[in-house]
Structure formats: structure tokens, C-alpha cells
Design a protein around this motif. Structure first.
Motif, PDB file in Angstrom:
ATOM      1  N   UNK A   1       0.859  -1.052  -0.031  1.00  9.46           N
ATOM      2  CA  UNK A   1      -0.251   0.035   0.138  1.00  9.46           C
ATOM      3  C   UNK A   1       0.798   1.246   0.022  1.00  9.46           C
ATOM      4  N   UNK A   2       0.617   2.068  -0.927  1.00 10.81           N
ATOM      5  CA  UNK A   2       1.396   3.231  -1.200  1.00 10.81           C
ATOM      6  C   UNK A   2       1.110   4.488  -0.051  1.00 10.81           C
ATOM      7  N   UNK A   3       2.352   5.040   0.582  1.00 10.09           N
ATOM      8  CA  UNK A   3       2.038   5.988   1.693  1.00 10.09           C
ATOM      9  C   UNK A   3       1.222   7.086   0.868  1.00 10.09           C
ATOM     10  N   UNK A   4       0.693   8.110   1.957  1.00  9.18           N
ATOM     11  CA  UNK A   4       0.032   9.269   1.419  1.00  9.18           C
ATOM     12  C   UNK A   4       0.948  10.239   0.606  1.00  9.18           C
ATOM     13  N   UNK A   5       2.225  10.256   1.262  1.00  5.88           N
ATOM     14  CA  UNK A   5       3.410  11.226   0.395  1.00  5.88           C
ATOM     15  C   UNK A   5       3.495  10.692  -0.972  1.00  5.88           C
ATOM     16  N   UNK A  30       1.560  19.315   1.281  1.00  2.00           N
ATOM     17  CA  UNK A  30       2.605  18.698   2.048  1.00  2.00           C
ATOM     18  C   UNK A  30       2.645  18.657   3.365  1.00  2.00           C
ATOM     19  N   UNK A  31       2.247  19.959   3.957  1.00  6.52           N
ATOM     20  CA  UNK A  31       2.166  20.386   5.274  1.00  6.52           C
ATOM     21  C   UNK A  31       1.029  19.196   5.892  1.00  6.52           C
ATOM     22  N   UNK A  32      -0.109  18.985   5.161  1.00  6.44           N
ATOM     23  CA  UNK A  32      -1.155  18.024   5.467  1.00  6.44           C
ATOM     24  C   UNK A  32      -0.532  16.786   5.709  1.00  6.44           C
ATOM     25  N   UNK A  33       0.033  16.152   4.743  1.00  3.66           N
ATOM     26  CA  UNK A  33       0.585  14.788   4.488  1.00  3.66           C
ATOM     27  C   UNK A  33       1.672  14.589   5.566  1.00  3.66           C
ATOM     28  N   UNK A  37       1.444  11.764   8.304  1.00  5.28           N
ATOM     29  CA  UNK A  37       2.630  10.688   8.683  1.00  5.28           C
ATOM     30  C   UNK A  37       3.044  10.720  10.177  1.00  5.28           C
ATOM     31  N   UNK A  38       3.128  11.767  10.657  1.00  3.27           N
ATOM     32  CA  UNK A  38       3.795  12.168  12.044  1.00  3.27           C
ATOM     33  C   UNK A  38       2.604  11.481  12.967  1.00  3.27           C
ATOM     34  N   UNK A  39       1.508  11.502  12.853  1.00  2.63           N
ATOM     35  CA  UNK A  39       0.313  11.278  13.612  1.00  2.63           C
ATOM     36  C   UNK A  39      -0.244   9.861  13.434  1.00  2.63           C
ATOM     37  N   UNK A  73     -10.266  18.179  -3.017  1.00  2.00           N
ATOM     38  CA  UNK A  73      -9.697  17.803  -4.211  1.00  2.00           C
ATOM     39  C   UNK A  73      -8.710  16.418  -4.320  1.00  2.00           C
ATOM     40  N   UNK A  74      -7.767  16.573  -3.429  1.00  2.00           N
ATOM     41  CA  UNK A  74      -6.697  15.374  -3.355  1.00  2.00           C
ATOM     42  C   UNK A  74      -7.549  14.277  -2.808  1.00  2.00           C
TER      43      UNK A  74
END
Length: 314
Positions: A1-5, A30-33, A37-39, A73-74
């Protein structure tokens, strides 16, 4: 499974291939993703957005409404690749302005609108001919309603099947070619108009009193036609009610034009600049917006982009 980034990289590459300038949007996403990832978030969800908003710092609702639109949109795109994706509601943050999602008429609905307009009652029959011709013209050219109503007799060249639009929304004149059937219908209306009305203005579209047809009349008659065919609910006191708008005929023209290009395998980016000029948009991004606004177009664009990636890798 691909990461959100990784998914974000794909998404940004796709939209850049369509000609979008994403310098600001990329920074936000980028800040959102990175927060996701950090959380420990592996998918987009309403809770992810709310947690991000709560920890991101202070900003007004207009700013957060804009950021929400970028995330949505993303998420719409990502949902085609990962069915666990949850698209956050547009109602999470209410800003001052949000571009309205266009209503895209089915071809049968456009036919019904034009046919029903031809049954509008009036003493001499010009009302039906006027609005039937106007609604049909907007549907097949995508012009703005005020552009159509502003046409003078001199602006409608039926011999060469060309319309000249003057002093448009962006302050520029432009010419629109029309096909033979459209020119024939315009000529039919003009013949009836000249036979029924003795004292006329220089406007091409006029009412039975000889005065130019106006924006209020266009919207009133469109609302009545829409109610008659079930696109709007019945209203008391001649109110317009809510429902698809006359301006959505313009959106529908643009969307079907782009759909045809995808199906024909054309160079979408090159064609979009032509369509931008044809529609009289001030910037090409206003035309590219249709791809984002209509899920089917976004899916087609994503499928084409992925095909190119696979072909390049083979």
C-alpha cells in the motif's frame, strides 16, 4: 500500500501535466500529509483534517475553507485508488466564497429544455421562439447568457455563420463560429421576429413589444421551463426556486467538449487553451477547473496520466 506522500506525488504530477500552477497548493498539502504521517494516519479522513486544523495554528475561516478545498480535491482523486479514503465534508469550514459545483445536464435534459421553451405561451408566439432559440444557442456555444442577450443584429452574421461578442466579461471582443443547423435556427427566429414586430431595437433578441430581451426575463423563463419538466420544484408567487441554472448550460458545453477530447485521444492541454479562448476565460486555469470540478473528467485525466507512466516504464 502506497504512503500518502507517494500518492500526493502522483496527484501533483497529474495536475501539473494539465498545466496547473501548484506552488502554493503543494506547500499546503505537503504540510497536511506530513502531519498525517507524523500522527499515524494512513488514509484521509474527516478526523485527520480536524486534528490538522486544531494543531496547525490560527487562521480565519476563509483561509481554512481554502485549505479544506485543497484537501477535498486530493481526497476525491485518492478515493479512486484507495476505497478507505473519506472525503471531508465541505461544510466543516464555511468561508465567504466557494465556487459552485456545476450541474451537468444530460443530453436528454437539454433537448427537454429547448422543446419546452418552444411551448411557452404568448399572443403571437414570439416568446416561445425567443427563449427556445436563446437557450439552444447557449447550450451549443457555451456563451454566457449576457453575451447572447447583448448580440446586436450586426453581430449575427448568418451568411458566414459567425457571431461577434463585444465588450464581454473580460473587456475583449471575440468571434464564435456556429454550425449550419445553429445558423438556420437563428435565421428562423430572425424571420419570425421581423414578421411579428414592427418597431424594433437594434438587439438581435427582442420581446414582442420590440424591446431587447433581458437577463431577468431569461432567468424567469428558464426557471418556468425547468419547473415544467421537473428540474425545479413548483413555487408560489412566481418565484424561481432552486435547481440547475441557465449558466450550467455553459458548464455542460465545456464538459462535454472536454469529454469528447479525452475519448478521441487528443492533446488535452493544447486543446484546453483553445477552449479557454473560445469561452472567453481570462486565464486558462478557469478552463482547467472543469477537470477538477467534474469527477468523470478527473478520473479520465488520472487514467491517462497513469497510462503514460506505465508506458514510460515499459
Amino acid at each position: 500500500m502506497k504512503k500518502l506522500s507517494q500518492r500526493l506525488d502522483q496527484y501533483l504530477a497529474l495536475r501539473r501535466s494539465m498545466g496547473f500552477d501548484l506552488s502554493f497548493e503543494e506547500r499546503v498539502l505537503r504540510k497536511f500529509v506530513s502531519f498525517a504521517n507524523d500522527n499515524g494516519f494512513q488514509i484521509i479522513s474527516t478526523q485527520l483534517f480536524l486534528d490538522w486544523k486544531a494543531s496547525y495554528g490560527s487562521a480565519d475561516n476563509n483561509t481554512w475553507s481554502h485549505r479544506l478545498g485543497m484537501v477535498r480535491q486530493f481526497a476525491f482523486w485518492l478515493a479512486e485508488h484507495d476505497d478507505r479514503t473519506e472525503v471531508p465534508s465541505s461544510q466543516l469550514v464555511i468561508g465567504r466564497y466557494r465556487r459552485r459545483v456545476p450541474y451537468i445536464y444530460a443530453p436528454s435534459q437539454i433537448v427537454a429544455i429547448v422543446d419546452e421553451a418552444g411551448r411557452l405561451p404568448s399572443p403571437y408566439g414570439l416568446r416561445a421562439a425567443l427563449w427556445q432559440t436563446l437557450f439552444g444557442l447557449i447550450a451549443v456555444t457555451g456563451m454566457r447568457v449576457n453575451e447572447a442577450l447583448s448580440l446586436s443584429r450586426q453581430d449575427v452574421d448568418l451568411d458566414h455563420a459567425v457571431l461577434t461578442l463585444r465588450n464581454t466579461k473580460n473587456g475583449k471582443d471575440r468571434q464564435l463560429p456556429v454550425n449550419g443547423d445553429t445558423a438556420h435556427r437563428l435565421a428562423h427566429y430572425a424571420k419570425l421576429r421581423d414578421r411579428l414586430v414592427a418597431h424594433q431595437s437594434s438587439a438581435f433578441f427582442i420581446k414582442e413589444d420590440g424591446e431587447p430581451a433581458g437577463d431577468c426575463g431569461a432567468r424567469y423563463n428558464f426557471a418556468q421551463v425547468s419547473r415544467n419538466i421537473g428540474l425545479r420544484s413548483p413555487q408560489a408567487f412566481n418565484r424561481h426556486g432552486d435547481g440547475p441554472r441557465i449558466h450550467d448550460l455553459r458548464h455542460t458545453f465545456a464538459v462535454y467538449t472536454i469529454l469528447d477530447w479525452f475519448r478521441d485521444g487528443r492533446d488535452i492541454e493544447a486543446e484546453m487553451y483553445k477552449l479557454s479562448t473560445y469561452l472567453g476565460h481570462s486565464e486558462p486555469k478557469n478552463t482547467f477547473w472543469y477537470i477538477e470540478a467534474v469527477p468523470e473528467l478527473m478520473q479520465l485525466a488520472a487514467a491517462r496520466a497513469e497510462k503514460r507512466v506505465l508506458e514510460g516504464a515499459s
